[in-house]
Structure formats: C-alpha cells, structure tokens
Design a protein around this motif. Structure first.
Motif, PDB file in Angstrom:
ATOM      1  N   ASP A 279       0.830  -1.213   0.000  1.00 28.52           N
ATOM      2  CA  ASP A 279       0.000   0.000   0.000  1.00 28.52           C
ATOM      3  C   ASP A 279       0.861   1.258   0.000  1.00 28.52           C
ATOM      4  O   ASP A 279       0.619   2.185  -0.771  1.00 28.52           O
ATOM      5  CB  ASP A 279      -0.928   0.017   1.222  1.00 28.52           C
ATOM      6  N   GLY A 280       1.852   1.293   0.866  1.00 25.78           N
ATOM      7  CA  GLY A 280       2.744   2.454   0.935  1.00 25.78           C
ATOM      8  C   GLY A 280       3.528   2.638  -0.349  1.00 25.78           C
ATOM      9  O   GLY A 280       3.657   3.753  -0.868  1.00 25.78           O
ATOM     10  N   ALA A 281       4.053   1.536  -0.884  1.00 24.66           N
ATOM     11  CA  ALA A 281       4.814   1.607  -2.130  1.00 24.66           C
ATOM     12  C   ALA A 281       3.928   2.084  -3.279  1.00 24.66           C
ATOM     13  O   ALA A 281       4.340   2.918  -4.087  1.00 24.66           O
ATOM     14  CB  ALA A 281       5.419   0.243  -2.450  1.00 24.66           C
ATOM     15  N   LEU A 282       2.692   1.581  -3.318  1.00 27.97           N
ATOM     16  CA  LEU A 282       1.772   1.988  -4.378  1.00 27.97           C
ATOM     17  C   LEU A 282       1.421   3.464  -4.260  1.00 27.97           C
ATOM     18  O   LEU A 282       1.322   4.174  -5.270  1.00 27.97           O
ATOM     19  CB  LEU A 282       0.508   1.127  -4.343  1.00 27.97           C
ATOM     20  N   MET A 283       1.266   3.947  -3.030  1.00 28.26           N
ATOM     21  CA  MET A 283       0.965   5.363  -2.834  1.00 28.26           C
ATOM     22  C   MET A 283       2.105   6.229  -3.397  1.00 28.26           C
ATOM     23  O   MET A 283       1.863   7.218  -4.094  1.00 28.26           O
ATOM     24  CB  MET A 283       0.768   5.673  -1.355  1.00 28.26           C
ATOM     25  N   VAL A 284       3.332   5.836  -3.131  1.00 27.06           N
ATOM     26  CA  VAL A 284       4.487   6.600  -3.624  1.00 27.06           C
ATOM     27  C   VAL A 284       4.518   6.571  -5.151  1.00 27.06           C
ATOM     28  O   VAL A 284       4.669   7.617  -5.803  1.00 27.06           O
ATOM     29  CB  VAL A 284       5.796   6.062  -3.024  1.00 27.06           C
ATOM     30  N   ILE A 285       4.385   5.385  -5.736  1.00 23.60           N
ATOM     31  CA  ILE A 285       4.458   5.259  -7.202  1.00 23.60           C
ATOM     32  C   ILE A 285       3.303   5.997  -7.867  1.00 23.60           C
ATOM     33  O   ILE A 285       3.494   6.716  -8.850  1.00 23.60           O
ATOM     34  CB  ILE A 285       4.494   3.773  -7.617  1.00 23.60           C
ATOM     35  N   ASP A 286       2.101   5.850  -7.329  1.00 20.43           N
ATOM     36  CA  ASP A 286       0.942   6.549  -7.895  1.00 20.43           C
ATOM     37  C   ASP A 286       1.138   8.061  -7.842  1.00 20.43           C
ATOM     38  O   ASP A 286       0.839   8.769  -8.806  1.00 20.43           O
ATOM     39  CB  ASP A 286      -0.328   6.144  -7.150  1.00 20.43           C
ATOM     40  N   SER A 287       1.664   8.547  -6.742  1.00 20.30           N
ATOM     41  CA  SER A 287       1.923   9.978  -6.608  1.00 20.30           C
ATOM     42  C   SER A 287       2.929  10.455  -7.651  1.00 20.30           C
ATOM     43  O   SER A 287       2.752  11.503  -8.282  1.00 20.30           O
ATOM     44  CB  SER A 287       2.436  10.262  -5.193  1.00 20.30           C
ATOM     45  N   ARG A 288       3.977   9.677  -7.855  1.00 21.06           N
ATOM     46  CA  ARG A 288       4.996  10.043  -8.853  1.00 21.06           C
ATOM     47  C   ARG A 288       4.409   9.995 -10.271  1.00 21.06           C
ATOM     48  O   ARG A 288       4.716  10.851 -11.096  1.00 21.06           O
ATOM     49  CB  ARG A 288       6.197   9.116  -8.761  1.00 21.06           C
ATOM     50  N   LEU A 289       3.580   8.989 -10.535  1.00 22.12           N
ATOM     51  CA  LEU A 289       2.946   8.909 -11.860  1.00 22.12           C
ATOM     52  C   LEU A 289       2.076  10.127 -12.129  1.00 22.12           C
ATOM     53  O   LEU A 289       2.115  10.697 -13.224  1.00 22.12           O
ATOM     54  CB  LEU A 289       2.092   7.638 -11.966  1.00 22.12           C
ATOM     55  N   LYS A 290       1.302  10.525 -11.131  1.00 15.08           N
ATOM     56  CA  LYS A 290       0.439  11.698 -11.307  1.00 15.08           C
ATOM     57  C   LYS A 290       1.268  12.949 -11.546  1.00 15.08           C
ATOM     58  O   LYS A 290       0.908  13.785 -12.382  1.00 15.08           O
ATOM     59  CB  LYS A 290      -0.459  11.867 -10.086  1.00 15.08           C
ATOM     60  N   ALA A 291       2.381  13.084 -10.844  1.00 12.19           N
ATOM     61  CA  ALA A 291       3.244  14.244 -11.039  1.00 12.19           C
ATOM     62  C   ALA A 291       3.807  14.268 -12.459  1.00 12.19           C
ATOM     63  O   ALA A 291       3.863  15.322 -13.098  1.00 12.19           O
ATOM     64  CB  ALA A 291       4.383  14.241 -10.017  1.00 12.19           C
ATOM     65  N   VAL A 292       4.191  13.102 -12.969  1.00 13.02           N
ATOM     66  CA  VAL A 292       4.715  13.014 -14.328  1.00 13.02           C
ATOM     67  C   VAL A 292       3.636  13.401 -15.337  1.00 13.02           C
ATOM     68  O   VAL A 292       3.868  14.194 -16.251  1.00 13.02           O
ATOM     69  CB  VAL A 292       5.252  11.593 -14.624  1.00 13.02           C
ATOM     70  N   HIS A 293       2.438  12.868 -15.155  1.00 11.88           N
ATOM     71  CA  HIS A 293       1.361  13.146 -16.106  1.00 11.88           C
ATOM     72  C   HIS A 293       0.857  14.578 -16.027  1.00 11.88           C
ATOM     73  O   HIS A 293       0.397  15.125 -17.022  1.00 11.88           O
ATOM     74  CB  HIS A 293       0.201  12.173 -15.909  1.00 11.88           C
ATOM     75  N   ASP A 294       0.934  15.164 -14.854  1.00 10.45           N
ATOM     76  CA  ASP A 294       0.487  16.543 -14.705  1.00 10.45           C
ATOM     77  C   ASP A 294       1.567  17.533 -15.124  1.00 10.45           C
ATOM     78  O   ASP A 294       1.341  18.735 -15.093  1.00 10.45           O
ATOM     79  CB  ASP A 294       0.060  16.811 -13.256  1.00 10.45           C
ATOM     80  N   GLY A 295       2.747  17.008 -15.495  1.00 12.20           N
ATOM     81  CA  GLY A 295       3.834  17.855 -15.951  1.00 12.20           C
ATOM     82  C   GLY A 295       4.471  18.676 -14.856  1.00 12.20           C
ATOM     83  O   GLY A 295       5.112  19.683 -15.119  1.00 12.20           O
ATOM     84  N   LYS A 296       4.306  18.239 -13.629  1.00 15.60           N
ATOM     85  CA  LYS A 296       4.883  18.973 -12.508  1.00 15.60           C
ATOM     86  C   LYS A 296       6.289  18.470 -12.225  1.00 15.60           C
ATOM     87  O   LYS A 296       6.577  17.289 -12.378  1.00 15.60           O
ATOM     88  CB  LYS A 296       4.038  18.796 -11.248  1.00 15.60           C
ATOM     89  N   ALA A 297       7.129  19.372 -11.790  1.00 20.18           N
ATOM     90  CA  ALA A 297       8.485  18.983 -11.419  1.00 20.18           C
ATOM     91  C   ALA A 297       8.473  18.156 -10.141  1.00 20.18           C
ATOM     92  O   ALA A 297       9.311  17.303  -9.940  1.00 20.18           O
ATOM     93  CB  ALA A 297       9.360  20.219 -11.237  1.00 20.18           C
TER      94      ALA A 297
END
Length: 186
Positions: free
Chosen positions: A16-34
């Motif tokens: 769960d914790g690992a998925l939260m981190v990866i999901d957060s990073r994926l969203k940042a990549v897709h939203d074009g945020k640094a």
C-alpha cells in the motif's frame, strides 16, 4: 529443484505504501509537474517520517512486490503476442534509467536490470536482491524509478494512465476479500 527466490517465500512488504508513492509520482509526471502534489507529498513525508528500520525494509519489499506484479502482468501481455518480456521490456527500462543520471546512479542500473529479469522469469525481486547484501541508498532511489517506469510502461500498453495503479489496487482488494472469507492463508 525449488528456487531460493521462489515468490511464495518472499515477504510482501508494504505494498500500500509503495503503491501510494508510485501513484503519486505517476500523477506528477502526467500533470507535468516537477514535483509531487503538495497534499500527496505531505502524505509521503508522513509515511517516511513514521518508518522505523523495519518500516523501510517493508516499503522496499512492497516496492519489490510491485516490480514482481508489474513484470508478471507484462510477461503475460507479451506472451499473448509471442514476445519475450525480457527482450522487450528490460532494454528499454535500462535505456530509460541511463537517461536519469541525476536520479539513478549508473552503479544501480545493473541491479535494477537483474531484478526485472528475476521478476520476469518468475523469481522474487526481494529474495533475488537479498542474496547480495544490504540495500544501498542509490539502489533505493533506482528501485522507485524502476517501479515507476514499469507502471508507466503498463499504462502505455493499456492506453490508460491509471491502469497499473488500478491493477494493483484490484489485486489487493481481492486478496483482502479472500482473507476475510478465509480462502487465503495467514
């Protein structure tokens, strides 16, 4: 002869914790945020602050579980087209990791390739890595990047930028349901 890296003997870790981190990073990549969304970053920071040494190991094992699950899905998807997951996924993973020198040290890339190959051949990445000693800081960052890149690869194949996260979320929900119904061993 059974392998010492058989996934049935591997710790699942904090998926769960690992998925939260990866999901957060994926969203940042897709939203074009640094960086990560401030609220998501706060949650990640809370998670990190709450971890003791065992919690760190659990998070690493959870991330390895994600790598295993992602590679397992990719293996099945490639086999449907008579392709070998090692041939089609690992070279692009390594190439992309090499293009991230500020995040992933060159020394960690062979380990990440080995883990992906282990997972792609049905071995536990956690147990495979454990045979070489303690994790290095560089490998921890590279592991996160590896899980992120595999998730993004799955998302591109599926044509859905949330597919990999849902894939794991659904698997966790089914495991919880099986556990509640007594069909999953403790």
């Amino acid at each position: 002869m059974p392998s010492s890296c058989d996934p049935r003997h591997a710790p699942v870790g904090d998926v769960d914790g690992a998925l939260m981190v990866i999901d957060s990073r994926l969203k940042a990549v897709h939203d074009g945020k640094a960086g990560t969304d401030p609220e998501e970053q706060r949650l990640i920071d809370q998670l990190a602050a709450s971890l003791d040494l065992q919690g760190v190991h659990d998070l690493l094992d959870g991330t390895c579980t994600l790598v295993y699950m992602f590679m397992n899905w990719l293996r099945r998807a490639h086999e449907e087209h008579d392709r070998d997951v090692i041939e089609y996924v690992v070279p692009s993973l390594v190439t992309t990791l090499r293009m991230m020198p500020r995040t992933v040290s060159p020394e960690a890339i062979p380990t990440m390739a080995g883990m992906a190959i282990a997972a792609g051949t049905g071995l536990s990445p956690s147990l495979w890595r454990r045979q070489y000693g303690d994790w290095t800081t560089e490998e921890m960052t590279a592991l996160e990047a590896t899980a992120l890149l595999l998730a993004e690869h799955i998302n591109r194949i599926a044509g859905d930028r949330d597919f990999a996260t849902r894939l794991i979320g659904d698997a966790l929900s089914r495991a919880d349901e099986d556990h509640r119904n007594g069909t999953l061993e403790d």
